[in-house]
Design a protein around this motif. Structure first.
Motif: not given
Length: 428
Positions: A91, A188, A192, A195-196
């Motif tokens: 991921i 967490s 995410l 990173n998006k």
């Protein structure tokens, strides 16, 4: 008036570099002399140091520290990271999430934030760098994720809070479970989202087969069972926190020796380091008790409560001021020293306003987490910087985004106390 002057004097001693325990003790003795003369000093020093250190419940502290030292030397955190990497590595941002999970696992088996930060910085940062992560991002994730160890039980700050405030240590440790897991989940989810919003800042890693994923869990079972036994002992009331700590320390030593993760020399070094850390903590406790007697003699807490009662300001505003106070102190002092210095004043105030002592314990521990990664003290940042030899400025720069996720969890805990108090309320 005298209490305010003594508090300022103590802060001056801390700024000048005097060890925390001695600064508290010296300031307390001067205050006692001014308030009650030489007799007050003689009366307190004749019994306070012994009574402070001879508390049987304090044996919980060295045993949890010993457990942390064994787990750290047994390299179990490396295997936790390997397992998390194999399950999440493909991921985008998976290695960073694996670091968070491994830090949470380290916390569940040790309770030492600095140990978690030191281990993860040497293990995770090189892996993230090889995968293409920016150095600031990698060190920032490791630094902030390491703070999970002081929230997820066993947690030494929560033990100290329980001892100082005479709150159930077992309930406090159990109360840290949900906030700790929630913090890891927010980290967490934040990774995410990060990173998006900035694609490529955390590249995807290697994919692994299910056989490899399952095989990575095999080395963890013994320590997972040990951690579960400690938690179950606390929750069910089968044993006291002291007995749970003894089970944890003994079990960690047996597992590490029988699996040859550590030899007798390593066990001796773990015990030696435990003695050093315990001595430091007990020195702070004794110094805090001396200055605490001074505050009791001057009725500082009672006067503060009475003064606050005359003000027509809402309770949530007072809690907000305390949060700001703890955040400021966290930038300058060690978390245990902050608890011992402030709780004799803040705890009676908070309880008098009707707030739950378990909830407040988790809140001040969460605020201590923030202090571990903020300058100029930021102990976790110093540990990461020294371990992988990168400039301290880069480490602090990398913690900025992760700290926003930390504040999200803090706001949730402040707004919804039931997150903290629900599970402890089910205990006997």
């Amino acid at each position: 008036m005298i209490a305010g002057a003594i508090l300022i004097f103590m802060l001056v001693l801390l700024v000048l570099g005097m060890p925390v325990g001695f600064a508290m003790g010296v300031a307390g003795m001067i205050g006692l002399y001014l308030e009650g003369g030489p007799g007050a000093i003689a009366s307190i020093l004749s019994n306070a140091p012994y009574r402070s250190a001879a508390n049987f419940a304090l044996s919980t502290v060295p045993m949890f520290i010993f457990m942390a030292e064994i787990v750290s030397r047994a390299n179990i955190v490396q295997e936790v990271f390997v397992a998390a990497r194999r399950w999440l590595g493909k991921i985008p941002g998976g290695l960073a999430i694996a670091t968070v999970i491994a830090s949470a696992g380290m916390g569940a088996m040790s309770g030492s934030s600095t140990a978690a930060a030191a281990c993860m910085s040497s293990i995770a940062v090189p892996e993230m760098r090889r995968a293409g992560y920016n150095l600031e991002v990698a060190t920032g994730v490791v630094t902030v994720a390491g703070t999970l160890a002081i929230m997820i039980p066993p947690s030494i700050p929560l033990v100290i809070y329980g001892l100082v405030t005479e709150t159930s240590i077992g309930k406090l440790l159990i109360a840290g479970i949900v906030p700790g897991i929630m913090t890891a989940l927010v980290y967490s989810a934040g990774i995410l989202l990060w990173n998006k919003l900035r694609p490529g800042v955390m590249p995807a890693g290697q994919a692994y087969s299910y056989r490899e994923k399952l095989a990575s869990l095999k080395p963890l079972w013994a320590f997972l069972i040990l951690g579960s036994v400690v938690i179950i002992t606390l929750y069910t009331g089968i044993g006291t926190p002291t007995e749970a700590a003894a089970i944890g320390a003994f079990g960690a030593a047996v597992i590490a020796l029988t699996t040859r993760r550590i030899d007798l020399k390593g066990l001796y070094n773990a015990a030696l380091q435990t003695a050093k850390i315990t001595t430091m903590i007990f020195t702070i406790i004794i110094g805090a008790m001396v200055v605490g007697y001074f505050f009791t003699l001057t009725q500082t807490a009672q006067n503060l409560i009475a003064f606050i009662g005359t003000l027509s300001i809402p309770h949530w505003f007072i809690i907000g001021l305390l949060v700001i106070l703890y955040l400021i102190l966290g930038c300058m002092m060690d978390q245990i020293a902050i608890l011992l210095l402030t709780l004799p004043l803040t705890f009676p105030l908070v309880v008098s306003m009707g707030y739950d002592p378990i909830w407040f314990g988790v809140i001040v521990t969460k605020l201590a987490e923030v202090g571990l990664v903020t300058p100029p003290v930021g102990m976790n940042a110093y540990v990461v910087s020294a371990t992988i030899r990168v400039p301290l400025e880069q480490v602090f720069k990398g913690t900025g985004v992760m700290l926003m996720f930390e504040f999200i969890t803090l706001c949730l805990l402040l707004a919804f106390p039931i997150i903290t108090t629900w599970i402890p309320s089910l205990m006997k």
